[in-house]
Scaffold this motif. Structure first.
Motif, PDB file in Angstrom:
ATOM      1  N   LYS A 178       4.509  10.807   7.232  1.00 15.68           N
ATOM      2  CA  LYS A 178       4.135   9.577   7.910  1.00 15.68           C
ATOM      3  C   LYS A 178       3.367   9.487   9.189  1.00 15.68           C
ATOM      4  CE  LYS A 178       8.478   8.729  10.065  1.00 15.68           C
ATOM      5  NZ  LYS A 178       9.685   8.021  10.077  1.00 15.68           N
ATOM      6  N   LEU A 182      -4.486   9.913   6.858  1.00 12.06           N
ATOM      7  CA  LEU A 182      -4.620   9.995   5.320  1.00 12.06           C
ATOM      8  C   LEU A 182      -5.853   9.414   5.149  1.00 12.06           C
ATOM      9  CD1 LEU A 182      -1.221   8.824   4.134  1.00 12.06           C
ATOM     10  CD2 LEU A 182      -1.786  11.039   4.697  1.00 12.06           C
ATOM     11  N   GLY A 185      -7.935   7.650  -0.357  1.00 11.65           N
ATOM     12  CA  GLY A 185      -6.838   7.035  -1.430  1.00 11.65           C
ATOM     13  C   GLY A 185      -5.618   7.673  -1.191  1.00 11.65           C
ATOM     14  N   ALA A 186      -5.289   8.390  -0.314  1.00 15.91           N
ATOM     15  CA  ALA A 186      -3.868   9.098  -0.141  1.00 15.91           C
ATOM     16  C   ALA A 186      -3.230   7.999   0.702  1.00 15.91           C
ATOM     17  CB  ALA A 186      -3.990  10.306   0.431  1.00 15.91           C
ATOM     18  N   THR A 187      -1.894   7.952   0.267  1.00 17.80           N
ATOM     19  CA  THR A 187      -0.753   7.084   0.996  1.00 17.80           C
ATOM     20  C   THR A 187       0.421   7.566   1.008  1.00 17.80           C
ATOM     21  OG1 THR A 187      -0.021   4.809   0.794  1.00 17.80           O
ATOM     22  CG2 THR A 187      -0.300   5.973  -1.352  1.00 17.80           C
ATOM     23  N   THR A 188       1.380   6.932   1.541  1.00 16.14           N
ATOM     24  CA  THR A 188       2.699   7.483   1.729  1.00 16.14           C
ATOM     25  C   THR A 188       3.702   6.700   0.747  1.00 16.14           C
ATOM     26  OG1 THR A 188       3.253   5.889   3.492  1.00 16.14           O
ATOM     27  CG2 THR A 188       2.484   8.151   4.091  1.00 16.14           C
ATOM     28  N   VAL A 203       3.485  12.023   1.162  1.00 19.91           N
ATOM     29  CA  VAL A 203       2.144  11.512   0.841  1.00 19.91           C
ATOM     30  C   VAL A 203       1.933  11.469  -0.728  1.00 19.91           C
ATOM     31  CG1 VAL A 203      -0.181  12.198   1.148  1.00 19.91           C
ATOM     32  CG2 VAL A 203       1.256  12.207   3.110  1.00 19.91           C
ATOM     33  N   GLY A 205      -0.651  10.083  -4.116  1.00 22.24           N
ATOM     34  CA  GLY A 205      -2.238   9.614  -4.496  1.00 22.24           C
ATOM     35  C   GLY A 205      -3.029  10.931  -4.055  1.00 22.24           C
TER      36      GLY A 205
END
Length: 311
Positions: A178, A182, A185-188, A203, A205
């Motif tokens: 967190k 990022l 398109g990467a997310t948590t 992480v 995506g």
């Protein structure tokens, strides 16, 4: 026989034992009047108890012995055979076992050699006992002494590598998912169990080209070699990503294989860790993980951390 000879006139008279035979007696042979066997022989018969050669006879009065000749003069009653003309020369025979000659019964036992041998044996026994006693004392003293206290250097060498790594990790930064920057398109997310990051956040995506997670790391104590550890999870299959340090991408992809041996599709069982050797500068550095063309990036990322030195 010639006239005037006192010998026997007949042959039988020549036989001293002629009187024993009839023909001798007929011819007038007579027993001898002197010693046994021969006429006119001198009798040496002595009275019982008579002392010969000046000895005292048993039962006879004590007669003083005759005076010996004066010192240096021969005794009238006795003279050694060697004192007569032509007498045998006397020699003094050595005692048996003495002298250097080989006569008699030979030399006696070599008592000197036996004594030396006995002394040598006793000395060897004494030395052996002394050595055994000294060795026993050394062992006893060694057992009584306390074990030496290990030095600082020895303690450091005997420390397991895991503890050394922990110390190094404590001095170097680490980051959870967190806190990463990022992109692409990467997310948590936190719906898949097993992530080690704070709150189970990871992480996701990351499997699209251009997706990235960047860590701006501060507090690097000095320039040199470091090892980057990346925690991740895969769905039962191998993955990889591109590792970029301070804007320079490494030629070898970061291996994100299915080291957990999870079955295909089981993200929750595929959490594991990989590592890569990096060169960092003192102070602040930028570490970037990205999915580039040619990478297989189907993976979730939960933590990053550093240790000093290359693994």
């Amino acid at each position: 026989m010639t006239p005037g000879n006192n010998g026997a006139s007949t042959p039988e008279d020549d036989d001293p034992f002629g009187y024993l035979y009839a023909d001798g007696q007929a011819n007038g042979a007579q027993p001898p009047s002197g010693g046994y066997g021969y006429p006119n022989s001198v009798s040496r018969v002595r009275t019982v108890g008579e002392r010969p050669y000046g000895q005292q006879a048993y039962g006879q009065p004590n007669v003083p012995p005759q005076q010996q000749g004066t010192y240096g003069r021969p005794n009238a009653h006795y003279a050694a055979p060697e004192t007569f003309p032509g007498g045998a020369q006397t020699t003094q025979s050595p005692m048996p076992g003495h002298g250097s000659g080989g006569g008699g019964r030979g030399r006696g036992p070599n008592t000197k050699g036996l004594l030396i041998g006995a002394i040598a044996v006793v000395a060897a026994v004494v030395i052996g006992i002394g050595v055994a006693m000294l060795g026993g004392d050394d062992d006893k003293n060694a057992g009584d002494q306390p074990a030496p206290t290990p030095t600082a250097e020895q303690s450091a060498e005997s420390t397991p590598s895991g503890e050394s790594s922990a110390d190094s990790e404590a001095d170097l930064p680490a980051i959870d998912a967190k806190a990463l920057q990022l992109g692409g398109g990467a997310t948590t997310a936190s719906d898949i169990e097993g992530a080690k990051a704070d709150g189970g956040v990871y992480v996701t995506g990351f499997n699209a080209v251009g997706a990235s997670a960047t860590w701006t790391v501060n507090g690097i104590p000095e320039s040199g070699k470091y090892t980057l550890f990346v925690g991740y999870g895969v769905p039962g299959k191998d993955a990889n990503a591109t590792l970029t340090i301070n804007g320079t991408a490494q030629t070898r992809p970061l291996n994100m294989a299915n080291f957990a041996k999870a079955p295909e599709g089981a993200y929750e069982k595929g959490w594991t860790e990989t590592w890569g050797n990096v060169q960092l500068n003192k102070g602040t550095n930028t570490i970037k993980l990205s999915c580039e063309t040619g990478n297989s990036c189907d993976a979730n990322i939960d933590q990053l951390r550093l240790i000093a030195g290359w693994k």
